[in-house]
Design an enzyme around this catalytic site. Structure first.
Site, PDB file in Angstrom:
ATOM      1  N   LYS A 131      33.241  16.171  25.297  1.00  0.00           N
ATOM      2  CA  LYS A 131      32.214  15.914  26.309  1.00  0.00           C
ATOM      3  C   LYS A 131      30.905  15.497  25.643  1.00  0.00           C
ATOM      4  CE  LYS A 131      29.183  18.667  28.310  1.00  0.00           C
ATOM      5  NZ  LYS A 131      28.559  19.815  29.013  1.00  0.00           N
ATOM      6  N   GLU A 173      29.037  12.263  30.578  1.00  0.00           N
ATOM      7  CA  GLU A 173      28.240  13.024  31.553  1.00  0.00           C
ATOM      8  C   GLU A 173      26.805  12.501  31.612  1.00  0.00           C
ATOM      9  OE1 GLU A 173      27.979  17.227  30.732  1.00  0.00           O
ATOM     10  OE2 GLU A 173      26.861  17.631  32.556  1.00  0.00           O
ATOM     11  N   LYS A 215      31.821  12.851  34.352  1.00  0.00           N
ATOM     12  CA  LYS A 215      31.274  14.128  34.845  1.00  0.00           C
ATOM     13  C   LYS A 215      29.909  13.825  35.441  1.00  0.00           C
ATOM     14  CE  LYS A 215      30.114  18.843  33.498  1.00  0.00           C
ATOM     15  NZ  LYS A 215      30.637  20.034  32.844  1.00  0.00           N
TER      16      LYS A 215
HETATM   17  P1  13P Z   1      26.477  23.421  35.117  1.00  0.00           P
HETATM   18  O1  13P Z   1      27.694  23.504  35.989  1.00  0.00           O
HETATM   19  O2  13P Z   1      25.804  24.729  34.901  1.00  0.00           O
HETATM   20  O3  13P Z   1      25.552  22.317  35.524  1.00  0.00           O
HETATM   21  O4  13P Z   1      26.984  23.021  33.663  1.00  0.00           O
HETATM   22  C1  13P Z   1      27.885  21.991  33.523  1.00  0.00           C
HETATM   23  C2  13P Z   1      27.704  21.332  32.231  1.00  0.00           C
HETATM   24  O5  13P Z   1      28.637  21.215  31.482  1.00  0.00           O
HETATM   25  C3  13P Z   1      26.378  20.811  31.869  1.00  0.00           C
HETATM   26  O6  13P Z   1      26.493  20.021  30.731  1.00  0.00           O
END
Ligand code: 13P
Length: 327
Positions: A131, A173, A215
């Site tokens: 990720k 993400e 994401k």
């Molecule tokens: P949250 O669900 O707390 O937003 O965290 C997800 C995440 O991986 C942030 O990088």
């Protein structure tokens, strides 16, 4: 990588994000009055991983690099433990953020140096996906500039290519942060710009879309405004997907971004419902940290020996997230 995607998007299952950096998890512990040392962090995470039947609702876990590397559960490496319990191990490969411009708001994410070597090493250690998170701020009425959008989306694409070259499914993400008092339509404008740039670059750089996971945050108003109703969030979010996200990507997962657990489950349920209504076929699930951990973390902070209670609360929240997927 296709098998990894299939394992992650099993019906009714999602991802536990347990990849908070040491700095981030330390902040969360401090708020709850718990000392943020490595022993406490490891013990807390082990309690979550060892929850009975966790794999009923969780198909994959994103780990912080130290967890994959060092931490043992019943003398096993975490990646092996997860595999034996039918969950896929992933690892956060981005590093800390750095100021991009003088306004102190725009940030880029470090971590491209030596990334290929690290990915190869994580693959050897049993990881199957990675990720990388970039943040886009809308705070104080300062919208992301074309320059930061270009920098962050280019880096996400570079990361995705490297991860795939190592046989690891990348989770890209691009998080649009909620901090601020921006309206849902202002948030949506930022989504349009970021997603347009991102998917154009992914296609032109020939990243394998079917071996890639997006994401994303929900399209919501800033956190200083009252919560949006679930139907509006679903409509705006699905509209963004339909306009900018190629249908052939491996799947989409949501982060919770500081929304309360109940808001995170309700927005997920309404968005999945809307996707079904319009035959949006790309798999959708969750990749939550705070939405499924925060209640459990509070209970743990009050009594660190009551593992059964922590696991009961944690399991119940993973079940709520799973139910939101419509199963
Ligand atoms: P949250 O669900 O707390 O937003 O965290 C997800 C995440 O991986 C942030 O990088």
């Amino acid at each position: 990588m296709n098998k990894t995607i299939q394992k992650i998007f099993q019906t009714g299952k999602g991802i536990l994000a347990a990849d908070e950096s040491t700095k981030t998890i330390s902040k969360r512990f401090k708020v709850l009055g718990v000392e943020a040392n490595q022993k406490n962090i490891s013990e807390y995470r082990n309690i979550l991983f060892e929850t009975n039947n966790l794999n009923k609702h969780i198909s994959g876990v994103i780990l912080y690099k130290d967890t994959l590397d060092q931490q043992l559960v019943d003398t096993k490496k975490v990646a092996d433990f997860l595999k034996e319990n039918n969950m896929v191990a992933g690892v956060k490969v981005d590093e800390s953020t750095e100021k991009f411009s003088k306004n102190n708001i725009e940030l880029y994410t470090k971590g491209l140096d030596g990334l290929k070597e690290r990915c190869d090493c994580y693959y050897e250690m049993g990881a199957q996906f990675t990720k990388w998170r970039n943040v886009f701020s809308v705070e104080e009425g300062v919208f992301p500039t074309d320059e930061i959008i270009d920098k962050n989306t280019s880096d996400l694409v570079k990361y995705a290519k490297i991860s795939q070259e190592s046989g690891l499914v990348p989770i890209i993400e691009p998080e649009i942060l909620r901090d601020g008092n921006h309206s849902i339509s202002e948030t949506k404008k930022v989504f349009c710009k970021v997603f347009k740039a991102l998917f154009k670059k992914l296609e032109s750089e020939q990243v394998q879309l079917d071996s890639l996971i997006l994401k994303t945050s929900f399209v919501v108003s800033g956190s200083e405004l009252i919560y949006d109703d679930a139907e509006s969030v679903a409509n705006e979010t699905i509209d963004i997907f339909e306009n900018f996200v190629p249908k052939e990507i491996g799947g989409i997962v949501f982060l919770s971004g500081g929304l309360s657990p109940s808001q995170s489950f309700s927005y997920l349920a309404s968005t999945v419902k809307k996707a079904k209504e319009i035959d949006f076929t790309t798999p959708i699930s969750f990749s939550y940290s705070r939405a499924i951990q925060s209640n459990a973390m509070v209970v743990w902070s009050k009594n660190q020996t009551n593992e059964a209670k922590v696991q009961e609360i944690f399991f119940a929240d993973t079940e709520k997230a799973s139910k939101a997927l419509g199963q």
